[in-house]
Design a protein around this motif. Structure first.
Motif, PDB file in Angstrom:
ATOM      1  N   ASP A  76       0.827  -1.211   0.000  1.00  0.00           N
ATOM      2  CA  ASP A  76       0.000   0.000   0.000  1.00  0.00           C
ATOM      3  C   ASP A  76       0.862   1.263   0.000  1.00  0.00           C
ATOM      4  O   ASP A  76       0.831   2.058   0.937  1.00  0.00           O
ATOM      5  CB  ASP A  76      -0.953   0.004   1.198  1.00  0.00           C
ATOM      6  CG  ASP A  76      -1.944  -1.148   1.159  1.00  0.00           C
ATOM      7  OD1 ASP A  76      -2.184  -1.651   0.053  1.00  0.00           O
ATOM      8  OD2 ASP A  76      -2.466  -1.543   2.217  1.00  0.00           O
ATOM      9  N   VAL A  77       1.629   1.435  -1.052  1.00  0.00           N
ATOM     10  CA  VAL A  77       2.537   2.574  -1.154  1.00  0.00           C
ATOM     11  C   VAL A  77       1.988   3.568  -2.171  1.00  0.00           C
ATOM     12  O   VAL A  77       1.329   3.194  -3.149  1.00  0.00           O
ATOM     13  CB  VAL A  77       3.958   2.132  -1.559  1.00  0.00           C
ATOM     14  CG1 VAL A  77       4.574   1.271  -0.476  1.00  0.00           C
ATOM     15  CG2 VAL A  77       3.945   1.365  -2.877  1.00  0.00           C
ATOM     16  N   ALA A  85      11.492   4.108  -3.141  1.00  0.00           N
ATOM     17  CA  ALA A  85      11.946   2.771  -2.754  1.00  0.00           C
ATOM     18  C   ALA A  85      12.645   2.069  -3.911  1.00  0.00           C
ATOM     19  O   ALA A  85      13.664   1.379  -3.718  1.00  0.00           O
ATOM     20  CB  ALA A  85      10.753   1.954  -2.260  1.00  0.00           C
ATOM     21  N   TYR A  86      12.117   2.234  -5.126  1.00  0.00           N
ATOM     22  CA  TYR A  86      12.744   1.569  -6.266  1.00  0.00           C
ATOM     23  C   TYR A  86      14.103   2.199  -6.589  1.00  0.00           C
ATOM     24  O   TYR A  86      15.029   1.510  -7.026  1.00  0.00           O
ATOM     25  CB  TYR A  86      11.821   1.639  -7.481  1.00  0.00           C
ATOM     26  CG  TYR A  86      12.265   0.752  -8.623  1.00  0.00           C
ATOM     27  CD1 TYR A  86      12.099  -0.626  -8.557  1.00  0.00           C
ATOM     28  CD2 TYR A  86      12.856   1.281  -9.762  1.00  0.00           C
ATOM     29  CE1 TYR A  86      12.503  -1.454  -9.587  1.00  0.00           C
ATOM     30  CE2 TYR A  86      13.258   0.468 -10.802  1.00  0.00           C
ATOM     31  CZ  TYR A  86      13.088  -0.899 -10.713  1.00  0.00           C
ATOM     32  OH  TYR A  86      13.494  -1.718 -11.738  1.00  0.00           O
ATOM     33  N   ARG A  87      14.217   3.487  -6.353  1.00  0.00           N
ATOM     34  CA  ARG A  87      15.513   4.149  -6.560  1.00  0.00           C
ATOM     35  C   ARG A  87      16.568   3.558  -5.617  1.00  0.00           C
ATOM     36  O   ARG A  87      17.707   3.290  -6.024  1.00  0.00           O
ATOM     37  CB  ARG A  87      15.359   5.648  -6.333  1.00  0.00           C
ATOM     38  CG  ARG A  87      16.565   6.469  -6.754  1.00  0.00           C
ATOM     39  CD  ARG A  87      16.370   7.939  -6.398  1.00  0.00           C
ATOM     40  NE  ARG A  87      15.087   8.443  -6.850  1.00  0.00           N
ATOM     41  CZ  ARG A  87      14.108   8.836  -6.055  1.00  0.00           C
ATOM     42  NH1 ARG A  87      14.269   8.782  -4.739  1.00  0.00           N
ATOM     43  NH2 ARG A  87      12.978   9.299  -6.539  1.00  0.00           N
ATOM     44  N   ASP A  88      16.183   3.348  -4.355  1.00  0.00           N
ATOM     45  CA  ASP A  88      17.106   2.714  -3.418  1.00  0.00           C
ATOM     46  C   ASP A  88      17.464   1.293  -3.858  1.00  0.00           C
ATOM     47  O   ASP A  88      18.607   0.850  -3.714  1.00  0.00           O
ATOM     48  CB  ASP A  88      16.484   2.688  -2.019  1.00  0.00           C
ATOM     49  CG  ASP A  88      16.329   4.081  -1.425  1.00  0.00           C
ATOM     50  OD1 ASP A  88      16.974   5.015  -1.932  1.00  0.00           O
ATOM     51  OD2 ASP A  88      15.549   4.227  -0.464  1.00  0.00           O
ATOM     52  N   PHE A 519      14.074   4.008   1.895  1.00  0.00           N
ATOM     53  CA  PHE A 519      13.201   5.176   1.776  1.00  0.00           C
ATOM     54  C   PHE A 519      11.968   5.022   2.658  1.00  0.00           C
ATOM     55  O   PHE A 519      11.548   5.969   3.337  1.00  0.00           O
ATOM     56  CB  PHE A 519      12.791   5.360   0.312  1.00  0.00           C
ATOM     57  CG  PHE A 519      11.948   6.573   0.054  1.00  0.00           C
ATOM     58  CD1 PHE A 519      12.541   7.787  -0.235  1.00  0.00           C
ATOM     59  CD2 PHE A 519      10.570   6.507   0.101  1.00  0.00           C
ATOM     60  CE1 PHE A 519      11.766   8.917  -0.469  1.00  0.00           C
ATOM     61  CE2 PHE A 519       9.792   7.624  -0.121  1.00  0.00           C
ATOM     62  CZ  PHE A 519      10.388   8.834  -0.415  1.00  0.00           C
ATOM     63  N   LEU A 520      11.386   3.828   2.667  1.00  0.00           N
ATOM     64  CA  LEU A 520      10.176   3.604   3.453  1.00  0.00           C
ATOM     65  C   LEU A 520      10.484   3.430   4.934  1.00  0.00           C
ATOM     66  O   LEU A 520       9.611   3.675   5.773  1.00  0.00           O
ATOM     67  CB  LEU A 520       9.431   2.380   2.920  1.00  0.00           C
ATOM     68  CG  LEU A 520       8.719   2.609   1.588  1.00  0.00           C
ATOM     69  CD1 LEU A 520       8.098   1.319   1.088  1.00  0.00           C
ATOM     70  CD2 LEU A 520       7.648   3.683   1.720  1.00  0.00           C
ATOM     71  N   LYS A 523      10.300   6.912   6.141  1.00  0.00           N
ATOM     72  CA  LYS A 523       8.923   7.401   6.137  1.00  0.00           C
ATOM     73  C   LYS A 523       8.100   6.723   7.215  1.00  0.00           C
ATOM     74  O   LYS A 523       7.250   7.350   7.860  1.00  0.00           O
ATOM     75  CB  LYS A 523       8.302   7.145   4.763  1.00  0.00           C
ATOM     76  CG  LYS A 523       6.974   7.843   4.550  1.00  0.00           C
ATOM     77  CD  LYS A 523       6.560   7.774   3.097  1.00  0.00           C
ATOM     78  CE  LYS A 523       5.284   8.577   2.868  1.00  0.00           C
ATOM     79  NZ  LYS A 523       4.879   8.570   1.438  1.00  0.00           N
ATOM     80  N   GLU A 524       8.365   5.447   7.439  1.00  0.00           N
ATOM     81  CA  GLU A 524       7.638   4.728   8.498  1.00  0.00           C
ATOM     82  C   GLU A 524       7.949   5.308   9.860  1.00  0.00           C
ATOM     83  O   GLU A 524       7.060   5.413  10.721  1.00  0.00           O
ATOM     84  CB  GLU A 524       8.007   3.246   8.436  1.00  0.00           C
ATOM     85  CG  GLU A 524       7.188   2.345   9.345  1.00  0.00           C
ATOM     86  CD  GLU A 524       7.794   2.196  10.717  1.00  0.00           C
ATOM     87  OE1 GLU A 524       7.076   1.795  11.651  1.00  0.00           O
ATOM     88  OE2 GLU A 524       8.991   2.498  10.853  1.00  0.00           O
ATOM     89  N   ALA A 525       9.201   5.692  10.093  1.00  0.00           N
ATOM     90  CA  ALA A 525       9.570   6.285  11.373  1.00  0.00           C
ATOM     91  C   ALA A 525       8.845   7.609  11.582  1.00  0.00           C
ATOM     92  O   ALA A 525       8.357   7.905  12.679  1.00  0.00           O
ATOM     93  CB  ALA A 525      11.079   6.474  11.449  1.00  0.00           C
TER      94      ALA A 525
END
Length: 789
Positions: A76-77, A85-88, A519-520, A523-525
């Protein structure tokens, strides 16, 4: 001298051996295969949640973990999170070296627009077709950078050809996904054939994800065989409603798992498989010929079946599959040509085809007429035009193989020469527990792989992977079973053991979870700090998976907030100050279970004197006692209180002091008994702390101000129904007076003290007497005047 030469030669020999060994080890480490995977499952779309994508992503991620992949994934992004995230992940794949294997799996809502495929994030707002390029992520933006890396194998799986819930208008999008050509060293796979749409399953897993996981776990299968068998399995399970597709330009051999020497012999040898795939379609019987055509999945194979068995019940299915493939190829070549002549040529073949509106939009882009001019140059396609028997299947925007309009017969069972039966422990999979955090994928119950199946030895093991280190064994983390080797007979299943209780579930989920991309993780933090209470998040911020546990809303009534109801709210009982709850009238005055005079002493000492333990309302002038009635009995039936007892506010249902359960304003001015004080006079209220007090009709004391002591009421004379001696203190707290009772320890809190003012005395005014009601004369009866309308 000779000895020295011998020693020198030996030292040189050992030095050369050490250098060779070190170089061999370094070369082996450099040549070890690193496996990386990027897995996304989007289900919580604003237009409607999907049942299986998040679970499907969790199942594929776990299967890849067992195969030695270092997996990162999320559910669910939104678009920003997906791109970041894909860049990472691309940076991680770049650092993995030229021998790396990359697997990308996207489950969710896929779209095609003007020849390009798109993957919809959960924050996509697509009202019309023109919104697709801005609101969704183009698949070629993901595959092109991946193809530019010096990797060994790239696998991209789109489990996203689903019914489109976006851009429903009179100019619809083509259904499913568009046919694509993979880059070198890349395999691209769809959950269903190009231009077709798979039905949404009920769960817990989709047919495609479960079949793909089954085939990955099969030891010794080459990459092409994995996806060929997946196609046959999905066709079998869905009764022909879903037919997966894949195209590959991978030339190097690749195995997910090795098949050990102790493995049982296969039911069909590799030599027999080779013979079957080279045999002509007409050499099979009708049933096996249709399965052979599905196994090869080429236009030539379907055409050969129709030539050999034109009147077989499966002939209509074969024509539908062939029609969809022919149209997809025609549109692909039209889009690559990208000229008005090419789009006119497509509309000439398919005036109402799936891509008719895409062709018209491209003609508008070229500012060309929709109707072709006379004598335009018709584009020469590699495939012939559709026959009249085919055009009926693609004369529409979307093709469903299970469309009841076609009334297809169910496909025949798959013979063992094409596909072995499903493993018994992989037929019915238990649903996964709810995800343990924001963005985290569900963690399915792991089914151990057979003992003779192992990952290849030349791979680099993923770091700290519980699944990879225990693919054959029972794994227990903090008393929670993660997987089991055997589950025969009675007892709890693996899924029941994993989901049986909350204790240990969090630790198990954390031990086996799929790591979030960097990346996530950031963002999660941030979201965890912004949402510490666990409130539901918007799509794209870790929305709740369908079927997951939703945190309780803070807007629900108090009686529905389990574990969060306020004391005394909605009729709940209040605990005594010493921590013992009041249950069914126990520990209340005159309780026969207590010794004589024990209840009164206990009640006075524990500061229950000023409130009703059942309703949470304060007692004023003897009302609202243990039974909530008063009747002049006060607390102990005598209308008296303990010496200098002071009352503490007990909050009511809405947090304001209440009298007799209704916040009676007359309870503070002597009208609680229904009678005025003797001689109709009221005692003056003296402000002890130099503040102001207003305890008139509102009964709330919102204007009370002081230095913390508040106004103190003088003892009121007892009325006819009895009154108790009550000394009340008000303490300013957010503008509301609170009754305080001394005699109980209370933690110190910072208080704000107002500057002392000159005492102001206020005297409550009695209400004026009401005139007696005058009875209206009756009318309309005999000897009475007529009634006015």
């Amino acid at each position: 001298m000779i000895v020295m030469r011998t020693v020198s030669k030996l030292l040189a020999f050992f030095l050369a051996l050490a250098i060779f060994a070190f170089g061999s080890t370094a070369l082996a480490l450099a040549q070890s295969q690193k496996r990386l995977a990027f897995v996304i499952g989007n289900a919580a779309y604003p237009s409607g949640s999907l049942a299986t994508p998040a679970n499907d992503a969790g199942l594929i991620a776990q299967t890849l973990q067992a195969a030695g992949f270092d997996v990162v994934g999320a559910r669910d992004v939104d678009q920003e999170s997906l791109r970041g995230a894909y860049r990472d992940f691309l940076a991680k794949a770049t650092a993995a070296g030229p021998n790396a294997v990359v697997f990308v799996y996207l489950a969710g809502q896929g779209l095609q627009f003007e020849g390009e495929n798109y993957f919809a994030p959960v924050d996509a707002q697509i009202a019309n077709a023109a919104d697709v390029p801005m609101a969704a992520v183009r698949i070629s933006d993901l595959t092109k950078p991946l193809a530019a890396l010096p990797t060994k194998v790239n696998i991209v799986v789109l489990d996203a050809a689903r019914p489109n819930s976006f851009a429903k208008s009179n100019q619809p999008l083509a259904g499913g996904l568009a046919l694509v050509d993979p880059d070198p060293n890349m395999l691209i796979a769809f959950n269903t054939a190009p231009g077709t749409v798979a039905p949404e399953g009920k769960g817990p897993y989709g047919a495609y994800a479960q079949a793909l996981a089954e085939m990955i776990r099969e030891g010794g299968l080459q990459l092409g065989d994995v996806f060929d068998r997946t196609r046959l399995r999905v066709n079998e399970v869905t009764q022909g409603a879903e037919l997966p597709w894949n195209a590959s330009k991978i030339t190097l051999p690749f195995l997910f798992f090795d098949r050990g020497p102790d493995a049982p012999p296969p039911q069909v040898s590799s030599a027999e498989v080779g013979t079957i795939r080279t045999r002509d379609i007409r050499d099979f019987d009708a049933h096996d010929a249709y399965i052979a055509a599905l196994d090869r999945d080429t236009m030539r194979g379907y055409e050969d079946f129709l030539v050999a068995y034109p009147h077989d019940p499966m002939a209509r299915r074969a024509r539908a599959i062939l029609a969809a493939r022919r149209e997809a190829i025609t549109w692909r070549q039209t889009w690559l040509r990208d000229t008005p002549e090419a789009y006119w040529s497509y509309l000439d073949r398919y005036p109402h085809g799936p891509h008719a509106w895409d062709a018209r939009r491209r003609l508008e882009h070229f500012d060309a007429a929709l109707e072709p001019p006379q004598g335009f140059a018709v584009y020469a396609y590699d495939v012939p035009p559709p026959s009249p028997d085919e055009i009926v299947y693609v004369d529409r925007p979307v093709l469903y193989f299970d469309d009841p309009e076609f009334d297809f017969a169910p496909p025949p069972p798959v013979a063992v020469i094409f596909l072995p039966p499903r493993p018994r422990d992989f037929i019915e999979l238990a649903p996964p527990p709810p995800p343990a955090g924001i963005f985290l994928l569900p963690t399915p119950v792991f089914v151990p792989v057979p003992a003779w199946v192992n990952p290849p030895r030349d791979i680099s093991p993923p770091p700290n992977d519980v699944i990879f280190n225990n693919i054959h064994n029972t794994t227990i983390v903090n008393n929670t079973t993660i997987n089991e080797n055997n589950n025969r007979g009675g007892g709890l299943t693996t899924g029941q053991k994993l989901t049986a209780g909350a204790v240990g579930l969090g630790a198990a989920a954390l031990a086996t979870k799929v790591a979030l991309p960097a990346f996530l993780q950031k963002k999660e933090a941030v979201l965890s700090k912004q949402n510490p209470g666990g409130l539901p998040l918007k799509p794209g911020q870790g929305g709740q998976q369908p079927g997951g546990v939703t945190p309780p809303s803070k807007t629900l009534p108090a009686n529905e907030l389990t574990g969060h109801a306020l004391p005394g709210a909605d009729g709940n009982t209040l605990p005594l100050v010493n921590g013992k709850p009041v249950l069914n009238g126990q520990n209340l005055p005159n309780n026969p279970n207590l010794p004589k005079n024990k209840s009164r002493k206990l009640l006075n000492n524990q500061a229950t004197a000023g409130g009703n333990a059942v309703t949470g309302n304060p007692v004023v002038n003897g009302q609202g006692g243990a039974n909530g009635q008063g009747n002049g009995q006060g607390w102990n039936g005598t209308g008296k209180t303990g010496k200098d007892a002071k009352l503490r506010k007990i909050p009511g249902a809405n947090g304001t002091p209440a009298a007799n359960g209704v916040n009676n304003p007359s309870a503070l001015n002597g009208q609680n008994s229904g009678q005025n004080p003797p001689n109709g006079k009221f005692k003056k209220l003296h402000n002890q702390g130099g503040g102001q007090a207003n305890a008139q009709a509102n009964g709330r004391g919102n204007e009370a101000q002081g230095n913390g002591n508040g106004p103190k009421f003088h003892r009121l004379p007892a009325s006819g129904n009895g009154g108790g001696n009550v000394q009340q203190k008000f303490k300013v707290n957010n503008g509301n007076p609170q009754l305080r009772v001394q005699g109980q320890p209370k933690p110190r809190r910072p208080e704000f003290h107002a500057q002392p003012n000159q005492p102001v005395q206020r005297q409550a005014q009695p209400r004026p007497p009401q005139p007696p009601a005058v009875k209206k004369p009756s009318c309309g009866h005999t000897n009475e005047p007529a009634c006015k309308k």
